[in-house]
Design a protein around this motif. Structure first.
Motif, mmCIF file in Angstrom:
data_model
loop_
_atom_site.group_PDB
_atom_site.id
_atom_site.type_symbol
_atom_site.label_atom_id
_atom_site.label_comp_id
_atom_site.label_asym_id
_atom_site.label_seq_id
_atom_site.Cartn_x
_atom_site.Cartn_y
_atom_site.Cartn_z
ATOM 1 N N PRO A 6 0.803 -1.225 0.000
ATOM 2 C CA PRO A 6 0.000 0.000 0.000
ATOM 3 C C PRO A 6 0.838 1.278 0.000
ATOM 4 O O PRO A 6 0.298 2.364 -0.131
ATOM 5 N N GLY A 49 -5.043 10.046 1.189
ATOM 6 C CA GLY A 49 -4.069 10.705 0.325
ATOM 7 C C GLY A 49 -3.624 12.050 0.878
ATOM 8 O O GLY A 49 -3.354 12.211 2.075
ATOM 9 N N ARG A 52 -7.325 15.802 -0.766
ATOM 10 C CA ARG A 52 -8.103 16.508 -1.801
ATOM 11 C C ARG A 52 -9.570 16.641 -1.397
ATOM 12 O O ARG A 52 -10.146 17.729 -1.495
ATOM 13 N N LEU A 53 -10.172 15.546 -0.920
ATOM 14 C CA LEU A 53 -11.582 15.591 -0.498
ATOM 15 C C LEU A 53 -11.701 15.931 0.991
ATOM 16 O O LEU A 53 -12.578 16.703 1.395
ATOM 17 N N GLU A 68 -4.536 5.587 5.569
ATOM 18 C CA GLU A 68 -3.721 5.808 4.374
ATOM 19 C C GLU A 68 -2.509 4.891 4.416
ATOM 20 O O GLU A 68 -1.849 4.771 5.445
ATOM 21 N N SER A 70 0.270 5.181 2.614
ATOM 22 C CA SER A 70 1.551 5.791 2.250
ATOM 23 C C SER A 70 1.904 6.947 3.179
ATOM 24 O O SER A 70 1.222 7.978 3.195
ATOM 25 N N PHE A 93 -6.064 -0.147 4.183
ATOM 26 C CA PHE A 93 -7.470 0.099 4.542
ATOM 27 C C PHE A 93 -8.355 -1.142 4.429
ATOM 28 O O PHE A 93 -9.519 -1.108 4.803
ATOM 29 N N ALA A 108 -12.675 6.800 -2.688
ATOM 30 C CA ALA A 108 -12.877 7.526 -3.950
ATOM 31 C C ALA A 108 -11.869 7.101 -5.013
ATOM 32 O O ALA A 108 -10.940 6.312 -4.763
ATOM 33 N N LEU A 109 -12.072 7.639 -6.193
ATOM 34 C CA LEU A 109 -11.086 7.597 -7.288
ATOM 35 C C LEU A 109 -10.550 6.198 -7.615
ATOM 36 O O LEU A 109 -9.322 6.031 -7.710
ATOM 37 N N LEU A 115 -6.489 -2.649 -4.555
ATOM 38 C CA LEU A 115 -6.248 -3.818 -3.701
ATOM 39 C C LEU A 115 -5.848 -5.017 -4.563
ATOM 40 O O LEU A 115 -6.222 -5.104 -5.734
#
Ligand code: SAM
Length: 245
Positions: A6, A49, A52-53, A68, A70, A93, A108-109, A115
């Motif tokens: 991940p 991430g 952004r959201l 997350e 990373s 996750f 999202a996205l 996975l």
């Protein structure tokens, strides 16, 4: 489960992520839609991430937490003033827990496809369900295979065409393995960048079955964050799965 790293996506992309994607179409609409779905309750974003959201959601009032994979992406989130206030647990996750339950969990996205295999995707739905309050919703945003991808062979899709950034997606769908090899070619004034991604594709119907296995049921499916109807020609979907009250 097949092994999956991940941290891999963030290692290649974290430094450029905001320059590439902060202005993605429908970002404001996504934030507005998610805030409404949260209904004043708390939100958990899987694969948060660089925020952004999440950052836009926090500005609208909800308490937001994240999982997350990373560290590098979280480091970028932490460079932003509001980003220092969001609790983030670093981990996969599909299996990482955070404290509390939430009225909304969002993935999202297309990140459900990141996975490694079906077992991990099933585990992710179960993990999302475990973090939901009764009556809460798990929102998944994902693309739908285009006919040229289903047909096989390499296909090229311009994902973004801006004055100083063009992103071409060169993809190949392996129907037998259910995998999509995607090479994202970023054409930039100072040179090019290539990002390789392998997706484990699941159709909307397959995602519905995973939701069912996790005790969730489909409440809504739209073609995007503005809630346009999902139809045969739709190239993506936003699916809202509900945990029964
Ligand atoms: C395409 S980015 C989306 C980021 C953010 N949700 C957004 O909408 O801008 C996917 C994010 O999910 C993270 N990620 C991918 N696989 C993961 C996993 N198994 N567990 C946790 N995070 C993961 C990546 O590191 C990356 O930050």
């Amino acid at each position: 489960m097949t092994e999956h790293d991940p941290t891999a996506y963030g290692k290649g992309v974290s430094a450029d992520y905001d320059a590439f994607y902060a202005q993605l179409p429908e970002t404001d609409e996504a934030i507005a839609c998610l805030a409404e779905l949260a209904g004043g309750g708390d939100v958990l974003e899987l694969g948060i991430g660089t925020g952004r959201l999440a950052l836009g959601l926090v500005e609208r009032g909800p308490h937001v937490a994240g999982i997350e994979g990373s560290d590098a992406m979280v480091d970028q989130l932490r460079t932003k003033p509001l980003g220092q206030t969001i609790p983030v647990v670093v981990g996969d996750f599909a299996e990482t827990s955070v404290d509390g339950t939430f009225s909304l969990v969002v993935l999202a996205l297309n990140t459900i496809f990141a996975l490694a295999d079906r077992d991990a995707q099933l585990a992710c739905f179960a993990n999302a369900a475990a973090h939901l309050e009764p009556g809460g919703a798990f929102v998944v945003e994902a693309f739908v295979l285009r006919p040229d991808q289903v047909a096989g062979g390499w296909s090229v899709n311009p994902r973004m065409v801006e004055d100083e950034h063009v992103e071409l997606e060169v993809s190949k769908y392996d129907a037998a393995r259910g995998r999509i090899d995607r090479t994202l070619v970023h054409l930039l004034p100072h040179g090019n960048k290539i990002v390789k991604v392998v997706d484990v594709y699941a159709s909307p119907g397959e995602l519905d079955l995973m939701a069912h296995a996790a005790g969730l049921r489909l409440r809504e499916r739209w073609a995007g964050w503005t809630r346009t109807p999902y139809v045969t020609e739709s190239t993506k979907h936003v699916s809202v799965y509900e945990k029964p009250a």
